[in-house]
Every structure is written in structure tokens, then in C-alpha cells.
Design an enzyme around this catalytic site. Sequence first.
Site, PDB file in Angstrom:
ATOM      1  N   CYS A  19      43.508  42.376  38.489  1.00  0.00           N
ATOM      2  CA  CYS A  19      44.223  43.519  39.046  1.00  0.00           C
ATOM      3  C   CYS A  19      43.741  44.760  38.311  1.00  0.00           C
ATOM      4  O   CYS A  19      43.076  44.673  37.282  1.00  0.00           O
ATOM      5  CB  CYS A  19      45.716  43.373  38.821  1.00  0.00           C
ATOM      6  SG  CYS A  19      46.383  41.890  39.564  1.00  0.00           S
ATOM      7  N   GLY A  45      41.100  44.577  42.970  1.00  0.00           N
ATOM      8  CA  GLY A  45      42.113  43.871  43.749  1.00  0.00           C
ATOM      9  C   GLY A  45      42.324  44.553  45.077  1.00  0.00           C
ATOM     10  O   GLY A  45      42.496  45.773  45.125  1.00  0.00           O
ATOM     11  N   GLY A 120      46.410  40.498  34.432  1.00  0.00           N
ATOM     12  CA  GLY A 120      46.196  39.353  33.546  1.00  0.00           C
ATOM     13  C   GLY A 120      47.141  38.216  33.857  1.00  0.00           C
ATOM     14  O   GLY A 120      47.853  38.233  34.862  1.00  0.00           O
ATOM     15  N   TYR A 286      30.487  40.856  35.957  1.00  0.00           N
ATOM     16  CA  TYR A 286      30.826  40.965  37.370  1.00  0.00           C
ATOM     17  C   TYR A 286      31.963  41.928  37.712  1.00  0.00           C
ATOM     18  O   TYR A 286      31.866  42.677  38.682  1.00  0.00           O
ATOM     19  CB  TYR A 286      31.172  39.565  37.906  1.00  0.00           C
ATOM     20  CG  TYR A 286      31.855  39.574  39.244  1.00  0.00           C
ATOM     21  CD1 TYR A 286      31.127  39.813  40.412  1.00  0.00           C
ATOM     22  CD2 TYR A 286      33.228  39.361  39.364  1.00  0.00           C
ATOM     23  CE1 TYR A 286      31.754  39.835  41.653  1.00  0.00           C
ATOM     24  CE2 TYR A 286      33.863  39.385  40.603  1.00  0.00           C
ATOM     25  CZ  TYR A 286      33.114  39.624  41.739  1.00  0.00           C
ATOM     26  OH  TYR A 286      33.733  39.659  42.956  1.00  0.00           O
TER      27      TYR A 286
HETATM   28  P1  AMP Z   1      30.289  31.267  44.503  1.00  0.00           P
HETATM   29  O1  AMP Z   1      29.961  31.373  45.930  1.00  0.00           O
HETATM   30  O2  AMP Z   1      31.602  30.567  44.284  1.00  0.00           O
HETATM   31  O3  AMP Z   1      29.207  30.688  43.654  1.00  0.00           O
HETATM   32  O4  AMP Z   1      30.588  32.744  43.983  1.00  0.00           O
HETATM   33  C1  AMP Z   1      29.698  33.484  43.232  1.00  0.00           C
HETATM   34  C2  AMP Z   1      29.687  34.893  43.735  1.00  0.00           C
HETATM   35  O5  AMP Z   1      30.995  35.460  43.768  1.00  0.00           O
HETATM   36  C3  AMP Z   1      28.854  35.765  42.850  1.00  0.00           C
HETATM   37  O6  AMP Z   1      27.949  36.426  43.701  1.00  0.00           O
HETATM   38  C4  AMP Z   1      29.797  36.762  42.203  1.00  0.00           C
HETATM   39  O7  AMP Z   1      29.341  38.076  42.440  1.00  0.00           O
HETATM   40  C5  AMP Z   1      31.138  36.527  42.860  1.00  0.00           C
HETATM   41  N1  AMP Z   1      32.187  36.091  41.921  1.00  0.00           N
HETATM   42  C6  AMP Z   1      32.061  35.445  40.761  1.00  0.00           C
HETATM   43  N2  AMP Z   1      33.270  35.186  40.199  1.00  0.00           N
HETATM   44  C7  AMP Z   1      34.190  35.655  41.039  1.00  0.00           C
HETATM   45  C8  AMP Z   1      35.624  35.697  41.035  1.00  0.00           C
HETATM   46  N3  AMP Z   1      36.338  35.143  40.055  1.00  0.00           N
HETATM   47  N4  AMP Z   1      36.234  36.296  42.068  1.00  0.00           N
HETATM   48  C9  AMP Z   1      35.527  36.831  43.067  1.00  0.00           C
HETATM   49  N5  AMP Z   1      34.182  36.823  43.138  1.00  0.00           N
HETATM   50  C10 AMP Z   1      33.505  36.232  42.146  1.00  0.00           C
END
Ligand code: AMP
Length: 528
Positions: A19, A45, A120, A286
Site C-alpha cells: 500500500c 496499490g 505492511g 520492483y
Molecule cells: P510471475 O508471472 O508470477 O513470475 O510475476 C513476475 C512479474 O510480476 C514480474 O514481471 C514483476 O515485475 C511482477 N511482480 C513481482 N512480484 C510481484 C508482486 N508481489 N506483486 C505484483 N507484481 C509482482
Amino acid sequence: MPYRLSRLAPRSERPKEECGVFGILAHPEAVRLTYFGLYALQHRGQESAGIAWNDGHAVRVEKGMGLVSDVFSEDQVTTMHGSSAIGHVRYSTTGSSSLANASPLLVRSRRGSLAIAHNGNLTNALRLRRELEDEGTIFQTSLDTEVVAHLIARHSARQAHGGSALSLPQLADAVAGALRQVQGGYAFVFLGEQGLIGARDPYGIRPLSLGWAPRDSRSEGGYNMVGGPHGAWVLASESCAFDAAGATFVRDVAPGELVAIDRNGVFSLQVEQAGPSSLCIFEYVYFARPDSNMQGANVHVARKNLGRLLAREAPVEADLVTGVPDSSLSAAAGYAEEAGIPYEMGLIKNRYIGRTFIQPDPGSRRLGVRLKLNALRQVVEGRRVVLVDDSLVRGNTSRHIVGLLREAGAKEVHLRISSPPYRHPCYYGIDTSAPSELLATRAGVESIRDMVGADSLHFLSLEGMLQAVEEAHREAIGAAGEKDRPVASADPLHRGYCLACFTGRYPVPLEQANQGKYSLERYEEERV
Ligand code: AMP
Ligand code: SF4
């Protein structure tokens, strides 16, 4: 009673973002600046947004589901008059997605009203909630923020007798009392009639900074300033929100510190002894916006360094480097620079679609990726492409994007991830669901490469990631001309960051009952 997994499964499919919080005191345009601040924090968020403001008599709140632009119009904001305000953008981590759970949370009592915005997760929230319920407390939401609200109410009752309103120091004491009972990774902003309070967990996992918005000369004539003679204090999750609100960064709120702000200034209270400094390294990888600075280091610079180190660790013969927009563009630029390979725009993002993770089920998420991104045939056809992404969690995004590039005619796709394999769930604000859904927990690099269909795959090493971020800090110190910038105590292995999702070493103890079963839905299932 056993968990009904069928109901839980769709929810657990969704990694959650964090958030964003914002607060400002003593500014004639407090609500408008909060609105701007929330726009700048929107990437943290997109599920709900809210603003609470002090209208001179009481604290009021407006909130709704969706983006800041869905919830507030400029016209509406002009009707929300107040000289202090806090705001929140939310992507649920605990508590289900509903208006009841949108923040800020506003609680009223005989001692005044208090709005709370929280970023958090509290790792002992379920136990505290059970204890409070056993003592007769009734909860209106499934937010762990409400646990803190009830704890503050109890501490407030001890502070003031006969229902009299609390002073700011009394309120700060009550908040401190509540925070001493909670554990986890958190940043809070509170708004009462008395003033604004910000607080950060003792390990500094979640970010929170203090800024200063100089008084706008245009507003001087038209408004009756209630604050300092020259400007207003601001709190925000990220420094990009200061820029949006015309404020400048002053300093980070220290781990374990509470700052209480009223028209006399900022008062600091060390609520708890700071633990080894453990800022979430994923903020650099990220979450945070590239134009934000965290603990002094610029996020774009850190990401470029991540890309540079990645190029050193995993060079490859290729014709072009491209990054997954937007969060990986800085790392891709760093990789290209270091490798001496041209950086190209191989992927185009549709800016009018939110983050892929907003899609509630895997099917629509797959479509979401396609709607959101397209490969540029003119750039990639017949070429050997280095594709840089910031992280690989479940592998879906990578698989889709590698597929897009191949469909557009790429001859080779070499996937480079600018962070190590993500193997452990986060309990401090990013709900990355069950370990079994984290691809790197069940597959080695070669099988992941095979699954995503890349010609080669490399994850940045842990050492490389730490070096990249440390280098960004050194650059920042150099730029500021600071020689002896104090460095918070850090354990030698983690060097000042939380790395738990990569290492499995959690800086804040996790209560057994909460591990992996963190959501309140589970708690409610358990109670049935
Ligand atoms: P995935 O498809 O699950 O491997 O997601 C990885 C992608 O999502 C990467 O391109 C990151 O930019 C993004 N990402 C990584 N961690 C998160 C998260 N906790 N919440 C949202 N997006 C994420
Ligand atoms: Fe950040 Fe990972 Fe630590 Fe969670 S576990 S706070 S995502 S570094």
C-alpha cells in the site's frame, strides 16, 4: 475445522502489492496535496483509495474502490476543506477486497476521532485479534489496522480519564503503547484532531519518509495558515509523492521511531529499540517508482546497477536488449550499457491498463498480459533478444512475454532476471501466497528456462543484488558530499536489507500460527 481450500485457492493465486501512505499537516491545500501524493503512489496499490482530513471540527473520511481517479474528482477534492490530511492507496494484503476494508480507517470515541492509514503486515495480528475478541471487542473490518485501532483505544483510556480529549503527546503515547504490542513490517500514518503521527517498524522494513512542503506564495493571501510560518510537514511511503505534492525530502523516519507533528513542529519518540536495519530490498527491485529515493539511494540508479551486475554475471551474444515495461526498463538499460548491446523498445505497454496482478483469475490474467503488452515485430524479428525482467515469481509473466517475442519473430530470447530466485513468501506486506506457487521453490534454473521457453536464463546472484543497491547508496552519498553518513546497524549477512523472500531468513519473528496462513479469510474459516 479444516480449511476449505476451494474458497481460499483463487485468493491465494494472487500475489499482492503493498500500500502507499501519505500525510500532511498545516497546509491550506492539505487535501489537494494528499490527492496529488496518492496519484504519485498509485503504483503501490490500485484496489482502493481514500483520504481522511481534519475539517477543523473533526476528522472525516472519503474512500472508495478503484484508482485514485475513480474515487476522487478534482471538483470533489475542492469541497474537502482541511489543513491536515492523510491518504492511502491499497492493494489488500490482509483483509479481503471490499469497501469496508478500504483505508484510511476512521475510528471515533469520546476522546476524539482518529484516522489510520497503514502499509505492511502485522505478523501477530491474528493472535492479538483473538485476544481482543475474547475480551469482547467487536471488529467491523478484517483489517489488521483495526487491531491497532483497538489497541490504541485501550491505551488512550489509560491516558485520559473521564472521556476528555487527548493531547498530541498523550495520543502519541497511546499509539506507542499499541505499536509495542504489534510485530511485523509496517509504516503507519495517523490523523487526529491533535495532529499527525507517523511510525515505522523497528526493523525499517516498510519505508516512510518525512518531507517539507514550502508554503506556496499563491496561497498566502487567500488562506489562514495554521501551521509553521513557511510550510508544512509531509509523510509519504516514497519520495516521488513529495515531488508530486511540491515537497522536498527531509529524512527517513527511523526504524522504530514515531514522529508526532503539530503546528509547533515535529517531535520524535523512539518507540522501540531499532533492530538490525532491514529495508525491503524488493522496493529497489520492483515496488518503488524509479524516481523515488529510498534511504538516500535512487531507485532507478539501483535498478540500472542491478542490470549492470547482471550483464557482468551473465553475458550473452545478442543483437538487442529490451526490458519488460515499466519496472524493468532501468535494469535493461543498465544491462545494455554494460554489455555494449543496443537497448531497444521491443515491448510496448498499453498504459491504460493497470498492473497484470489486478486480474483476479489466471485466465483473465493471461489475457491481461496480452492486452497490456505487445511485441514490436519491426524491432525483434530475426534478432537475438536479451529480455530483462525484474523478478520471476510464478513464471507466468515470463512465459507469456517470451512467447510474445517469439511470435513476433525473435530468433533467440535470453531471459535475464535482475533479482535472485524468489523462493519464500513475504509476511511483511506483500502477500506472495503459498510457497508451492513460487516457481523457484520447485524448479531449478534449467527447468524454469524450459518452462518459460527461453534460450537461456540467468538470475542475478544475491551478492550481485546487494552490491548493486550498495553501489547506489555509495553514489548517493558521493552526490550529497556526505562523508560520514551514519549507517544503521545491519547484520553482516543481510547488510541492512530484508532479503527474506530470497533467503528465507526473516528479520522479524513470525508467529507459528500465522506462517503461510496469514489471511483473515483463513481465520474466519477456522472459526466456522
Ligand atoms: P510471475 O508471472 O508470477 O513470475 O510475476 C513476475 C512479474 O510480476 C514480474 O514481471 C514483476 O515485475 C511482477 N511482480 C513481482 N512480484 C510481484 C508482486 N508481489 N506483486 C505484483 N507484481 C509482482
Ligand atoms: Fe521485501 Fe521480500 Fe522482505 Fe517481503 S520478504 S519485505 S518482499 S524483501
